[in-house]
Design a protein around this motif. Structure first.
Motif, PDB file in Angstrom:
ATOM      1  N   CYS A  67      12.885   8.103 -12.770  1.00  0.00           N
ATOM      2  CA  CYS A  67      13.406   9.183 -13.597  1.00  0.00           C
ATOM      3  C   CYS A  67      12.533  10.435 -13.491  1.00  0.00           C
ATOM      4  O   CYS A  67      13.043  11.548 -13.318  1.00  0.00           O
ATOM      5  CB  CYS A  67      13.513   8.731 -15.053  1.00  0.00           C
ATOM      6  SG  CYS A  67      14.157   9.985 -16.175  1.00  0.00           S
ATOM      7  N   GLU A  68      11.211  10.248 -13.575  1.00  0.00           N
ATOM      8  CA  GLU A  68      10.311  11.388 -13.519  1.00  0.00           C
ATOM      9  C   GLU A  68      10.302  12.030 -12.138  1.00  0.00           C
ATOM     10  O   GLU A  68      10.164  13.252 -12.013  1.00  0.00           O
ATOM     11  CB  GLU A  68       8.894  10.949 -13.906  1.00  0.00           C
ATOM     12  CG  GLU A  68       8.746  10.567 -15.370  1.00  0.00           C
ATOM     13  CD  GLU A  68       9.123  11.714 -16.304  1.00  0.00           C
ATOM     14  OE1 GLU A  68       8.808  12.873 -15.981  1.00  0.00           O
ATOM     15  OE2 GLU A  68       9.733  11.447 -17.340  1.00  0.00           O
ATOM     16  N   ALA A  69      10.458  11.233 -11.102  1.00  0.00           N
ATOM     17  CA  ALA A  69      10.512  11.788  -9.749  1.00  0.00           C
ATOM     18  C   ALA A  69      11.743  12.672  -9.585  1.00  0.00           C
ATOM     19  O   ALA A  69      11.678  13.758  -8.992  1.00  0.00           O
ATOM     20  CB  ALA A  69      10.517  10.668  -8.714  1.00  0.00           C
ATOM     21  N   VAL A  70      12.874  12.205 -10.116  1.00  0.00           N
ATOM     22  CA  VAL A  70      14.103  13.004 -10.048  1.00  0.00           C
ATOM     23  C   VAL A  70      13.931  14.310 -10.813  1.00  0.00           C
ATOM     24  O   VAL A  70      14.309  15.389 -10.345  1.00  0.00           O
ATOM     25  CB  VAL A  70      15.296  12.195 -10.598  1.00  0.00           C
ATOM     26  CG1 VAL A  70      16.520  13.096 -10.742  1.00  0.00           C
ATOM     27  CG2 VAL A  70      15.610  11.020  -9.695  1.00  0.00           C
ATOM     28  N   SER A 109       0.819  -1.210   0.000  1.00  0.00           N
ATOM     29  CA  SER A 109       0.000   0.000   0.000  1.00  0.00           C
ATOM     30  C   SER A 109       0.855   1.262   0.000  1.00  0.00           C
ATOM     31  O   SER A 109       0.400   2.317  -0.420  1.00  0.00           O
ATOM     32  CB  SER A 109      -0.933   0.005   1.217  1.00  0.00           C
ATOM     33  OG  SER A 109      -0.186   0.079   2.423  1.00  0.00           O
ATOM     34  N   ASN A 110       2.104   1.161   0.472  1.00  0.00           N
ATOM     35  CA  ASN A 110       3.001   2.317   0.504  1.00  0.00           C
ATOM     36  C   ASN A 110       3.798   2.479  -0.790  1.00  0.00           C
ATOM     37  O   ASN A 110       4.534   3.446  -0.940  1.00  0.00           O
ATOM     38  CB  ASN A 110       3.995   2.191   1.668  1.00  0.00           C
ATOM     39  CG  ASN A 110       3.362   2.580   2.985  1.00  0.00           C
ATOM     40  OD1 ASN A 110       2.300   3.186   3.011  1.00  0.00           O
ATOM     41  ND2 ASN A 110       3.998   2.214   4.075  1.00  0.00           N
ATOM     42  N   ARG A 111       3.656   1.560  -1.687  1.00  0.00           N
ATOM     43  CA  ARG A 111       4.454   1.568  -2.904  1.00  0.00           C
ATOM     44  C   ARG A 111       3.845   2.505  -3.941  1.00  0.00           C
ATOM     45  O   ARG A 111       2.627   2.559  -4.099  1.00  0.00           O
ATOM     46  CB  ARG A 111       4.535   0.145  -3.462  1.00  0.00           C
ATOM     47  CG  ARG A 111       5.623  -0.063  -4.492  1.00  0.00           C
ATOM     48  CD  ARG A 111       5.652  -1.520  -4.896  1.00  0.00           C
ATOM     49  NE  ARG A 111       6.578  -1.737  -5.980  1.00  0.00           N
ATOM     50  CZ  ARG A 111       7.855  -2.023  -5.832  1.00  0.00           C
ATOM     51  NH1 ARG A 111       8.349  -2.120  -4.629  1.00  0.00           N
ATOM     52  NH2 ARG A 111       8.629  -2.212  -6.880  1.00  0.00           N
ATOM     53  N   ILE A 112       4.684   3.236  -4.653  1.00  0.00           N
ATOM     54  CA  ILE A 112       4.230   4.101  -5.741  1.00  0.00           C
ATOM     55  C   ILE A 112       4.168   3.267  -7.010  1.00  0.00           C
ATOM     56  O   ILE A 112       5.204   2.875  -7.557  1.00  0.00           O
ATOM     57  CB  ILE A 112       5.172   5.305  -5.917  1.00  0.00           C
ATOM     58  CG1 ILE A 112       5.203   6.152  -4.644  1.00  0.00           C
ATOM     59  CG2 ILE A 112       4.744   6.156  -7.105  1.00  0.00           C
ATOM     60  CD1 ILE A 112       6.178   7.302  -4.696  1.00  0.00           C
ATOM     61  N   ASN A 113       2.965   2.994  -7.483  1.00  0.00           N
ATOM     62  CA  ASN A 113       2.790   2.149  -8.661  1.00  0.00           C
ATOM     63  C   ASN A 113       2.842   2.944  -9.960  1.00  0.00           C
ATOM     64  O   ASN A 113       3.194   2.397 -11.004  1.00  0.00           O
ATOM     65  CB  ASN A 113       1.458   1.394  -8.584  1.00  0.00           C
ATOM     66  CG  ASN A 113       1.407   0.466  -7.388  1.00  0.00           C
ATOM     67  OD1 ASN A 113       2.402  -0.165  -7.042  1.00  0.00           O
ATOM     68  ND2 ASN A 113       0.261   0.392  -6.742  1.00  0.00           N
ATOM     69  N   HIS A 114       2.472   4.221  -9.900  1.00  0.00           N
ATOM     70  CA  HIS A 114       2.529   5.058 -11.094  1.00  0.00           C
ATOM     71  C   HIS A 114       2.461   6.530 -10.686  1.00  0.00           C
ATOM     72  O   HIS A 114       2.044   6.849  -9.574  1.00  0.00           O
ATOM     73  CB  HIS A 114       1.369   4.729 -12.044  1.00  0.00           C
ATOM     74  CG  HIS A 114       0.024   5.120 -11.492  1.00  0.00           C
ATOM     75  ND1 HIS A 114      -0.740   4.271 -10.711  1.00  0.00           N
ATOM     76  CD2 HIS A 114      -0.685   6.280 -11.595  1.00  0.00           C
ATOM     77  CE1 HIS A 114      -1.854   4.886 -10.377  1.00  0.00           C
ATOM     78  NE2 HIS A 114      -1.849   6.105 -10.890  1.00  0.00           N
ATOM     79  N   ILE A 115       2.907   7.392 -11.585  1.00  0.00           N
ATOM     80  CA  ILE A 115       2.753   8.830 -11.408  1.00  0.00           C
ATOM     81  C   ILE A 115       2.250   9.417 -12.721  1.00  0.00           C
ATOM     82  O   ILE A 115       2.434   8.818 -13.792  1.00  0.00           O
ATOM     83  CB  ILE A 115       4.072   9.514 -10.986  1.00  0.00           C
ATOM     84  CG1 ILE A 115       5.145   9.316 -12.060  1.00  0.00           C
ATOM     85  CG2 ILE A 115       4.548   9.020  -9.641  1.00  0.00           C
ATOM     86  CD1 ILE A 115       6.421  10.075 -11.757  1.00  0.00           C
ATOM     87  N   ILE A 116       1.596  10.561 -12.632  1.00  0.00           N
ATOM     88  CA  ILE A 116       1.084  11.255 -13.816  1.00  0.00           C
ATOM     89  C   ILE A 116       1.709  12.641 -13.850  1.00  0.00           C
ATOM     90  O   ILE A 116       1.594  13.404 -12.894  1.00  0.00           O
ATOM     91  CB  ILE A 116      -0.455  11.360 -13.779  1.00  0.00           C
ATOM     92  CG1 ILE A 116      -1.083   9.972 -13.719  1.00  0.00           C
ATOM     93  CG2 ILE A 116      -0.967  12.132 -15.002  1.00  0.00           C
ATOM     94  CD1 ILE A 116      -2.595  10.001 -13.555  1.00  0.00           C
ATOM     95  N   ARG A 117       2.374  12.960 -14.950  1.00  0.00           N
ATOM     96  CA  ARG A 117       2.973  14.281 -15.125  1.00  0.00           C
ATOM     97  C   ARG A 117       2.542  14.846 -16.468  1.00  0.00           C
ATOM     98  O   ARG A 117       2.715  14.196 -17.508  1.00  0.00           O
ATOM     99  CB  ARG A 117       4.500  14.223 -15.060  1.00  0.00           C
ATOM    100  CG  ARG A 117       5.169  15.589 -15.151  1.00  0.00           C
ATOM    101  CD  ARG A 117       6.663  15.467 -14.956  1.00  0.00           C
ATOM    102  NE  ARG A 117       7.298  14.801 -16.076  1.00  0.00           N
ATOM    103  CZ  ARG A 117       7.693  15.409 -17.198  1.00  0.00           C
ATOM    104  NH1 ARG A 117       7.482  16.718 -17.346  1.00  0.00           N
ATOM    105  NH2 ARG A 117       8.279  14.743 -18.147  1.00  0.00           N
TER     106      ARG A 117
END
Length: 243
Positions: A222-225, A201-209
């Motif tokens: 890469c996108e988080a950096v 539940s604490n894991r980041i499965n995806h992000i939207i940018r």
């Protein structure tokens, strides 16, 4: 499983005070899936039906990764822990105050990791070895009976097993969010499954940018950096938006 997306899965499609929405649909999965896969349950958009379709995703196998340093509570049971930390902290380092403090933290963490391997080792491997020793002595007892050396050996192994069980219990309880557990409750299976579920539940499965979905682990990193690097940009307009 926890539901992502829309919280409700059924509606009577009425307006105003006559509107009723409830969560009727749920999903059950085997514990082995929770332990070995990234499992997610989503409520999808409702189109014609009064039910929201739910979809179950098995996204990927958990990947081994480097974990940050964590102080283990089971270390407190060692009689020389405090003396060792004091010795490692009192090393002589030249430099500014903040440099010395930072360097000492690094040295202490490094020494604790080495000390942990020597003093505690892998508690799960150690437990398996102790259980094999216990089976061996019990087999001898069944054949030859309770000789004095057999009895002493069995008591020694049982004492080691009790000690390793206490360490394992402390290991899993430290990783739990359940606060109602009492000391001595050695339901290891519950501890392990609860910890794995909490990790998932604490894991980041995806992000939207900028409207683009990134769901591969390398792309997410890469996108988080890039995002946090943009926060340090002098030009506020160049900062990307992410969710």
């Amino acid at each position: 499983m926890d539901l992502k997306g829309d919280f409700f899965t059924w509606t009577n499609k009425r307006a105003g005070n006559n509107l009723i929405q409830v969560r009727l649909d749920r999903a059950l999965v085997p514990n082995v899936w929770v332990c070995n896969y990234l499992c997610s349950l989503y409520a999808l958009s409702r189109i014609g039906s009064d039910h929201y379709p739910i979809s179950y995703f098995v996204e990927s196998v958990f990947r081994k990764r480097k974990f940050p340093f964590r102080f283990e509570k089971m270390w407190l049971s060692h009689p020389f822990l405090y003396d060792n930390i004091k010795k490692w902290w009192n090393i002589s380092i030249n430099g500014s105050t903040m440099f010395r403090v930072a360097k000492k933290f690094v040295e202490v963490k490094s020494n604790i990791r080495k000390w942990n391997k020597e003093s505690f080792g892998n508690i799960f491997v150690n437990k398996a070895t102790i259980q094999l020793d216990l089976k061996e002595i019990k087999d001898k007892i069944q054949v030859k009976g309770y000789l004095d050396d057999h009895l002493a050996r069995e008591n020694e192994i049982l004492s080691k097993l009790h000690d390793i069980n206490s360490k394992e219990e402390e290991f899993w309880k430290q990783r739990l969010t359940a606060t109602w557990l009492v000391a001595g409750d050695r339901n290891m299976k519950f501890f392990h499954l609860s910890t794995m579920k909490h990790e998932a539940s604490n894991r980041i499965n995806h992000i939207i940018r900028d409207g683009i979905l990134f769901d591969f682990e390398a792309n997410i990193s890469c996108e988080a950096v890039c995002y946090f690097s943009g926060l340090l940009s002098d030009d506020m307009r160049l900062r990307p938006e992410a969710q």
